[in-house]
Design a protein around this motif. Structure first.
Motif, PDB file in Angstrom:
ATOM      1  N   UNK A  91       0.852  -1.190   0.000  1.00 53.13           N
ATOM      2  CA  UNK A  91       0.000   0.000   0.000  1.00 53.13           C
ATOM      3  C   UNK A  91       0.896   1.252   0.000  1.00 53.13           C
ATOM      4  N   UNK A  92       1.579   1.452  -1.114  1.00 53.59           N
ATOM      5  CA  UNK A  92       2.593   2.496  -1.229  1.00 53.59           C
ATOM      6  C   UNK A  92       2.023   3.907  -1.090  1.00 53.59           C
ATOM      7  N   UNK A  93       0.879   4.151  -1.683  1.00 52.27           N
ATOM      8  CA  UNK A  93       0.306   5.499  -1.651  1.00 52.27           C
ATOM      9  C   UNK A  93       0.024   5.942  -0.216  1.00 52.27           C
ATOM     10  N   UNK A  94      -0.586   5.072   0.560  1.00 54.84           N
ATOM     11  CA  UNK A  94      -0.881   5.409   1.955  1.00 54.84           C
ATOM     12  C   UNK A  94       0.405   5.600   2.755  1.00 54.84           C
ATOM     13  N   UNK A  95       1.389   4.770   2.489  1.00 55.26           N
ATOM     14  CA  UNK A  95       2.665   4.887   3.198  1.00 55.26           C
ATOM     15  C   UNK A  95       3.350   6.213   2.866  1.00 55.26           C
ATOM     16  N   UNK A  96       3.377   6.567   1.595  1.00 51.53           N
ATOM     17  CA  UNK A  96       4.021   7.821   1.182  1.00 51.53           C
ATOM     18  C   UNK A  96       3.324   9.017   1.812  1.00 51.53           C
ATOM     19  N   UNK A  97       1.994   9.027   1.777  1.00 46.03           N
ATOM     20  CA  UNK A  97       1.255  10.144   2.385  1.00 46.03           C
ATOM     21  C   UNK A  97       1.553  10.257   3.879  1.00 46.03           C
ATOM     22  N   UNK A  98       1.600   9.132   4.558  1.00 52.68           N
ATOM     23  CA  UNK A  98       1.884   9.135   5.991  1.00 52.68           C
ATOM     24  C   UNK A  98       3.307   9.605   6.279  1.00 52.68           C
ATOM     25  N   UNK A  99       4.242   9.169   5.479  1.00 53.01           N
ATOM     26  CA  UNK A  99       5.635   9.593   5.655  1.00 53.01           C
ATOM     27  C   UNK A  99       5.793  11.093   5.409  1.00 53.01           C
ATOM     28  N   UNK A 100       5.098  11.608   4.400  1.00 54.35           N
ATOM     29  CA  UNK A 100       5.158  13.052   4.141  1.00 54.35           C
ATOM     30  C   UNK A 100       4.589  13.850   5.321  1.00 54.35           C
ATOM     31  N   UNK A 101       3.505  13.376   5.897  1.00 52.04           N
ATOM     32  CA  UNK A 101       2.942  14.041   7.078  1.00 52.04           C
ATOM     33  C   UNK A 101       3.938  14.023   8.235  1.00 52.04           C
ATOM     34  N   UNK A 102       4.585  12.898   8.430  1.00 54.57           N
ATOM     35  CA  UNK A 102       5.576  12.786   9.505  1.00 54.57           C
ATOM     36  C   UNK A 102       6.745  13.737   9.286  1.00 54.57           C
ATOM     37  N   UNK A 103       7.182  13.844   8.058  1.00 56.12           N
ATOM     38  CA  UNK A 103       8.304  14.730   7.735  1.00 56.12           C
ATOM     39  C   UNK A 103       7.918  16.180   7.990  1.00 56.12           C
ATOM     40  N   UNK A 104       6.685  16.526   7.647  1.00 54.82           N
ATOM     41  CA  UNK A 104       6.224  17.899   7.903  1.00 54.82           C
ATOM     42  C   UNK A 104       6.203  18.207   9.396  1.00 54.82           C
ATOM     43  N   UNK A 105       5.894  17.208  10.215  1.00 55.81           N
ATOM     44  CA  UNK A 105       5.834  17.423  11.670  1.00 55.81           C
ATOM     45  C   UNK A 105       7.224  17.587  12.270  1.00 55.81           C
ATOM     46  N   UNK A 106       8.144  16.725  11.876  1.00 57.61           N
ATOM     47  CA  UNK A 106       9.514  16.807  12.410  1.00 57.61           C
ATOM     48  C   UNK A 106      10.442  16.030  11.483  1.00 57.61           C
ATOM     49  N   UNK A 107      11.055  16.757  10.567  1.00 56.83           N
ATOM     50  CA  UNK A 107      11.873  16.071   9.556  1.00 56.83           C
ATOM     51  C   UNK A 107      13.147  15.463  10.120  1.00 56.83           C
ATOM     52  N   UNK A 108      13.554  15.870  11.314  1.00 53.33           N
ATOM     53  CA  UNK A 108      14.792  15.344  11.904  1.00 53.33           C
ATOM     54  C   UNK A 108      14.552  14.267  12.962  1.00 53.33           C
ATOM     55  N   UNK A 109      13.284  13.927  13.209  1.00 53.52           N
ATOM     56  CA  UNK A 109      12.978  12.932  14.233  1.00 53.52           C
ATOM     57  C   UNK A 109      13.680  11.618  13.914  1.00 53.52           C
ATOM     58  N   UNK A 110      14.284  11.052  14.934  1.00 48.60           N
ATOM     59  CA  UNK A 110      14.962   9.755  14.841  1.00 48.60           C
ATOM     60  C   UNK A 110      15.905   9.709  13.634  1.00 48.60           C
ATOM     61  N   UNK A 111      16.753  10.735  13.558  1.00 46.53           N
ATOM     62  CA  UNK A 111      17.743  10.841  12.481  1.00 46.53           C
ATOM     63  C   UNK A 111      17.099  10.754  11.093  1.00 46.53           C
ATOM     64  N   UNK A 112      16.004  11.493  10.932  1.00 45.59           N
ATOM     65  CA  UNK A 112      15.289  11.583   9.648  1.00 45.59           C
ATOM     66  C   UNK A 112      14.779  10.226   9.165  1.00 45.59           C
ATOM     67  N   UNK A 113      14.271   9.425  10.099  1.00 47.47           N
ATOM     68  CA  UNK A 113      13.811   8.072   9.760  1.00 47.47           C
ATOM     69  C   UNK A 113      12.703   8.082   8.714  1.00 47.47           C
ATOM     70  N   UNK A 114      11.773   9.018   8.818  1.00 47.67           N
ATOM     71  CA  UNK A 114      10.672   9.064   7.848  1.00 47.67           C
ATOM     72  C   UNK A 114      11.200   9.411   6.456  1.00 47.67           C
ATOM     73  N   UNK A 115      12.125  10.355   6.380  1.00 45.81           N
ATOM     74  CA  UNK A 115      12.695  10.731   5.082  1.00 45.81           C
ATOM     75  C   UNK A 115      13.472   9.570   4.478  1.00 45.81           C
ATOM     76  N   UNK A 116      14.242   8.878   5.315  1.00 46.10           N
ATOM     77  CA  UNK A 116      15.008   7.730   4.807  1.00 46.10           C
ATOM     78  C   UNK A 116      14.085   6.640   4.266  1.00 46.10           C
ATOM     79  N   UNK A 117      12.993   6.376   4.992  1.00 47.34           N
ATOM     80  CA  UNK A 117      12.042   5.369   4.519  1.00 47.34           C
ATOM     81  C   UNK A 117      11.349   5.847   3.248  1.00 47.34           C
ATOM     82  N   UNK A 118      11.051   7.121   3.177  1.00 45.36           N
ATOM     83  CA  UNK A 118      10.452   7.673   1.964  1.00 45.36           C
ATOM     84  C   UNK A 118      11.395   7.517   0.775  1.00 45.36           C
ATOM     85  N   UNK A 119      12.662   7.797   0.975  1.00 42.72           N
ATOM     86  CA  UNK A 119      13.642   7.670  -0.109  1.00 42.72           C
ATOM     87  C   UNK A 119      13.751   6.214  -0.571  1.00 42.72           C
TER      88      UNK A 119
END
Length: 161
Positions: A91-119
């Motif tokens: 379910x890539x679309x839902x995952x990407x949307x959720x990761x983008x929301x997380x990045x907007x909240x705190x892009x540096x949380x847990x060493x940018x874990x959401x951004x790394x997973x998005x990449x």
């Protein structure tokens, strides 16, 4: 068989089988085609295996994570766990949307874990995936600018990267 053919086979096996069934193909890619590991299509196969190796959630676990996130959207760990569960279910679309929301909240949380997973997710979808460009590039311009180099690399087949 060439590196891109093996990478294509990895993608096919992932769609029809399990991550475990790709281990021999991945090992062959690493050992026999080390010079091709920077090829965008080969990298997308490795990213897809990495994503799906993170485990999978059954329907009950997925529902529990969804409920947890709906109760507290600021719980970044639950957001990340739910994104991983979505990815494991394809379910890539839902995952990407959720990761983008997380990045907007705190892009540096847990060493940018959401951004790394998005990449990793974008890499696993491959260079020509419409979802990647629509959901990722258009909805988050800062990440889009960061990724222009990655997409240029995809376009020229990894020859300059």
């Amino acid at each position: 068989m060439g590196a891109q053919a093996l990478a294509g086979l990895v993608h096919c096996v992932l769609k029809e089988g399990t991550v475990d069934e790709t281990s021999g193909l991945v090992e062959r890619l690493r050992s026999h085609y080390s010079q091709c590991l920077t090829d965008p299509f080969v990298k997308s196969a490795f990213s897809a295996v990495d994503l799906l190796s993170g485990g999978s959630a059954n329907d009950e676990e997925l529902a529990a994570l969804q409920e947890k996130v709906s109760k507290d959207e600021d719980d970044l760990q639950s957001n990340l766990d739910l994104a991983n569960a979505y990815l494991a279910k394809g379910r890539h679309e839902e995952a990407i949307d959720l990761l983008l929301k997380s990045i907007r909240k705190d892009k540096y949380w847990k060493e940018s874990a959401a951004r790394e997973l998005l990449m990793k997710t974008i890499d696993s979808l491959g260079p020509n995936n419409a979802l990647a460009s629509q959901r990722y590039a258009m909805r988050h311009p800062c990440l889009f600018l960061w990724s222009v180099g990655r997409w240029i690399e995809w376009a020229d087949g990894g020859r300059n990267g």
